[in-house]
Design a protein around this motif. Structure first.
Motif, PDB file in Angstrom:
ATOM      1  N   MET A  10      50.884 -52.554  43.141  1.00 14.71           N
ATOM      2  CA  MET A  10      50.968 -51.197  43.684  1.00 14.71           C
ATOM      3  C   MET A  10      52.387 -50.931  44.167  1.00 14.71           C
ATOM      4  O   MET A  10      52.984 -51.763  44.855  1.00 14.71           O
ATOM      5  CB  MET A  10      49.975 -51.015  44.850  1.00 14.71           C
ATOM      6  CG  MET A  10      50.041 -49.635  45.488  1.00 14.71           C
ATOM      7  SD  MET A  10      48.961 -49.474  46.931  1.00 14.71           S
ATOM      8  CE  MET A  10      47.359 -49.457  46.138  1.00 14.71           C
ATOM      9  N   TYR A  11      52.914 -49.748  43.814  1.00 16.49           N
ATOM     10  CA  TYR A  11      54.256 -49.384  44.246  1.00 16.49           C
ATOM     11  C   TYR A  11      54.355 -47.867  44.333  1.00 16.49           C
ATOM     12  O   TYR A  11      53.451 -47.140  43.891  1.00 16.49           O
ATOM     13  CB  TYR A  11      55.311 -49.933  43.288  1.00 16.49           C
ATOM     14  CG  TYR A  11      55.314 -49.274  41.920  1.00 16.49           C
ATOM     15  CD1 TYR A  11      56.274 -48.323  41.580  1.00 16.49           C
ATOM     16  CD2 TYR A  11      54.366 -49.605  40.960  1.00 16.49           C
ATOM     17  CE1 TYR A  11      56.292 -47.719  40.335  1.00 16.49           C
ATOM     18  CE2 TYR A  11      54.372 -49.005  39.706  1.00 16.49           C
ATOM     19  CZ  TYR A  11      55.337 -48.064  39.401  1.00 16.49           C
ATOM     20  OH  TYR A  11      55.337 -47.461  38.167  1.00 16.49           O
ATOM     21  N   GLY A  12      55.446 -47.376  44.903  1.00 17.60           N
ATOM     22  CA  GLY A  12      55.657 -45.950  45.029  1.00 17.60           C
ATOM     23  C   GLY A  12      56.756 -45.469  44.101  1.00 17.60           C
ATOM     24  O   GLY A  12      57.663 -46.228  43.739  1.00 17.60           O
ATOM     25  N   ILE A  36      47.577 -57.280  33.696  1.00 20.41           N
ATOM     26  CA  ILE A  36      48.012 -56.804  35.010  1.00 20.41           C
ATOM     27  C   ILE A  36      48.084 -55.282  34.978  1.00 20.41           C
ATOM     28  O   ILE A  36      48.669 -54.693  34.062  1.00 20.41           O
ATOM     29  CB  ILE A  36      49.383 -57.391  35.398  1.00 20.41           C
ATOM     30  CG1 ILE A  36      49.253 -58.901  35.645  1.00 20.41           C
ATOM     31  CG2 ILE A  36      49.948 -56.701  36.645  1.00 20.41           C
ATOM     32  CD1 ILE A  36      50.575 -59.593  35.926  1.00 20.41           C
ATOM     33  N   ALA A  37      47.494 -54.650  35.979  1.00 22.21           N
ATOM     34  CA  ALA A  37      47.537 -53.195  36.102  1.00 22.21           C
ATOM     35  C   ALA A  37      48.583 -52.811  37.139  1.00 22.21           C
ATOM     36  O   ALA A  37      48.901 -53.591  38.047  1.00 22.21           O
ATOM     37  CB  ALA A  37      46.175 -52.655  36.520  1.00 22.21           C
ATOM     38  N   THR A  38      49.109 -51.609  37.011  1.00 24.32           N
ATOM     39  CA  THR A  38      50.009 -51.084  38.032  1.00 24.32           C
ATOM     40  C   THR A  38      49.441 -49.772  38.568  1.00 24.32           C
ATOM     41  O   THR A  38      48.889 -48.968  37.820  1.00 24.32           O
ATOM     42  CB  THR A  38      51.427 -50.840  37.478  1.00 24.32           C
ATOM     43  OG1 THR A  38      51.360 -49.962  36.349  1.00 24.32           O
ATOM     44  CG2 THR A  38      52.079 -52.146  37.077  1.00 24.32           C
ATOM     45  N   ILE A  39      49.564 -49.605  39.869  1.00 27.07           N
ATOM     46  CA  ILE A  39      49.170 -48.367  40.548  1.00 27.07           C
ATOM     47  C   ILE A  39      50.431 -47.754  41.135  1.00 27.07           C
ATOM     48  O   ILE A  39      51.096 -48.375  41.972  1.00 27.07           O
ATOM     49  CB  ILE A  39      48.159 -48.635  41.671  1.00 27.07           C
ATOM     50  CG1 ILE A  39      46.875 -49.269  41.123  1.00 27.07           C
ATOM     51  CG2 ILE A  39      47.835 -47.347  42.422  1.00 27.07           C
ATOM     52  CD1 ILE A  39      45.902 -49.696  42.217  1.00 27.07           C
ATOM     53  N   MET A  40      50.766 -46.551  40.683  1.00 34.45           N
ATOM     54  CA  MET A  40      51.943 -45.861  41.211  1.00 34.45           C
ATOM     55  C   MET A  40      51.519 -44.693  42.097  1.00 34.45           C
ATOM     56  O   MET A  40      50.780 -43.805  41.663  1.00 34.45           O
ATOM     57  CB  MET A  40      52.835 -45.341  40.085  1.00 34.45           C
ATOM     58  CG  MET A  40      54.084 -44.615  40.609  1.00 34.45           C
ATOM     59  SD  MET A  40      55.277 -44.133  39.336  1.00 34.45           S
ATOM     60  CE  MET A  40      54.342 -42.875  38.446  1.00 34.45           C
ATOM     61  N   LEU A  41      51.986 -44.713  43.348  1.00 34.69           N
ATOM     62  CA  LEU A  41      51.807 -43.588  44.264  1.00 34.69           C
ATOM     63  C   LEU A  41      52.909 -42.584  43.936  1.00 34.69           C
ATOM     64  O   LEU A  41      54.098 -42.896  44.085  1.00 34.69           O
ATOM     65  CB  LEU A  41      51.907 -44.064  45.712  1.00 34.69           C
ATOM     66  CG  LEU A  41      51.023 -45.277  46.071  1.00 34.69           C
ATOM     67  CD1 LEU A  41      51.325 -45.748  47.487  1.00 34.69           C
ATOM     68  CD2 LEU A  41      49.560 -44.951  45.902  1.00 34.69           C
ATOM     69  N   ASN A  42      52.532 -41.389  43.498  1.00 33.86           N
ATOM     70  CA  ASN A  42      53.490 -40.503  42.871  1.00 33.86           C
ATOM     71  C   ASN A  42      53.507 -39.112  43.523  1.00 33.86           C
ATOM     72  O   ASN A  42      52.812 -38.196  43.091  1.00 33.86           O
ATOM     73  CB  ASN A  42      53.164 -40.388  41.377  1.00 33.86           C
ATOM     74  CG  ASN A  42      54.248 -39.660  40.599  1.00 33.86           C
ATOM     75  OD1 ASN A  42      55.356 -39.485  41.087  1.00 33.86           O
ATOM     76  ND2 ASN A  42      53.922 -39.258  39.388  1.00 33.86           N
ATOM     77  N   TYR A  43      54.272 -39.001  44.573  1.00 32.52           N
ATOM     78  CA  TYR A  43      54.494 -37.713  45.238  1.00 32.52           C
ATOM     79  C   TYR A  43      55.894 -37.779  45.835  1.00 32.52           C
ATOM     80  O   TYR A  43      56.073 -37.740  47.058  1.00 32.52           O
ATOM     81  CB  TYR A  43      53.440 -37.497  46.325  1.00 32.52           C
ATOM     82  CG  TYR A  43      53.208 -36.066  46.764  1.00 32.52           C
ATOM     83  CD1 TYR A  43      53.937 -34.998  46.240  1.00 32.52           C
ATOM     84  CD2 TYR A  43      52.249 -35.773  47.743  1.00 32.52           C
ATOM     85  CE1 TYR A  43      53.712 -33.696  46.641  1.00 32.52           C
ATOM     86  CE2 TYR A  43      52.017 -34.470  48.155  1.00 32.52           C
ATOM     87  CZ  TYR A  43      52.755 -33.437  47.611  1.00 32.52           C
ATOM     88  OH  TYR A  43      52.527 -32.140  48.032  1.00 32.52           O
TER      89      TYR A  43
END
Length: 317
Positions: free
Chosen positions: A125-127, A85-92
């Motif tokens: 996907m999460y922030g 499982i991969a995770t994508i973090m929106l990081n701003y």
């Protein structure tokens, strides 16, 4: 190589054509020994197309380069080889994870990487900092106010979100805090949406005098129906976790504490099959969603044949 090339067919094609244009360069006077007159004509036309792509005012590659200059934040990919499982973090975090131009390109490149991840099963996907995404970064948006540039951004992000939606992986958006505007559209590009108790989703574009442009309208209508979608899109109101679940916009509500860990566990329960089986199921669902029943059944049969006979191997995984 198909000769039927339409202008602006997709961003990836533009980049490939851009590279190919360096080989063909200008169609005028171009000669290919051994080709028929008809094929030589096609090659000349292709050369002209490549030249226009290469030198046009805002070709796709140039627009990508422009986006990269609108800096701020990042989109970060982490791959867990154990769970697949991969995770994508929106990081701003200082902008509530609004997407800058650079982040749009980051997301595009991450989707490309995941398309080639043959051992993957899922993506979450999460922030960062307890907020999902507040849409497009206003500094980026202010630099692309021209309608033509807006259309380029729309095309770019529609391609990214469509490819994310069609990944062979099971995808989940974990919504903490707020998912607004383009952030709300991003959630619809995932197969599932989980929300924390205090989270909300808002298609607020109408309040800014625009409509969704990253594919959110098309996907929202399929998710919750025409009338409910129209209600959310024309009012711009915020939808909290309980209502989102009633609308089938959300697939579950999580407590605030350890939400990321709980979302990861939730996704693991939906990726228990073998890699081949997960990819096969996702492929058949994508085709069923976008095709008539006859084509969907044909695809289902063809995919079934690729995994039939592998049951013992799957049990060993």
């Amino acid at each position: 190589f198909s000769w039927e090339l339409s202008e602006g067919r997709n961003v990836e094609l533009c980049w490939k054509m851009m590279n190919f244009s360096r080989l063909l360069r200008v169609g005028r006077g171009f000669r290919c020994s051994g080709l028929s007159v008809s094929k030589q004509h096609h090659m000349k036309q292709l050369g002209k197309i490549c030249e226009s792509i290469h030198t046009g005012p805002k070709c796709c590659s140039t627009f990508r380069d422009d986006l990269m200059t609108y800096t701020g934040g990042s989109v970060d990919l982490t791959i867990d080889g154990s769970s697949k499982i991969a995770t994508i973090m929106l990081n701003y975090p200082e902008k509530m994870n609004a997407l800058s131009g650079k982040m749009m390109v980051d997301l595009h490149d991450i989707v490309s990487e995941l398309e080639g991840w043959t051992e993957g099963k899922g993506v979450l996907m999460y922030g960062s900092n307890g907020s999902f995404c507040s849409g497009g970064d206003l500094e980026t948006v202010s630099k692309i106010q021209d309608p033509e540039l807006g259309g380029q951004m729309c095309k770019f992000m529609q391609e990214v979100t469509t490819r994310l939606h069609n990944l062979p992986l099971v995808s989940v958006a974990l919504v903490q805090g707020k998912a607004l505007g383009g952030g709300a559209e991003l959630t619809t590009a995932c197969d599932f949406r989980l929300m924390t108790e205090s989270a909300c989703i808002g298609f607020v574009q109408v309040k800014m005098g625009v409509s969704p442009g990253w594919g959110g309208t098309s996907r929202l209508v399929k998710l919750i129906g025409r009338k409910n979608a129209l209600d959310l899109l024309t009012s711009g109101r915020l939808v909290h976790a309980d209502e989102a679940k009633d609308l089938q916009l959300s697939d579950g509500t999580l407590p605030e504490s350890d939400a990321l860990l709980k979302a990861f566990d939730w996704l693991e329960q939906r990726t228990i099959g073998s890699v081949a089986a997960i990819h096969a199921v996702k492929s058949t669902v994508v085709v069923a969603e976008n095709s008539d029943i006859e084509e969907s059944l044909r695809h289902e049969q063809n995919v079934f044949k690729t995994v039939w006979g592998t049951q013992q191997e799957a049990l060993m995984q």
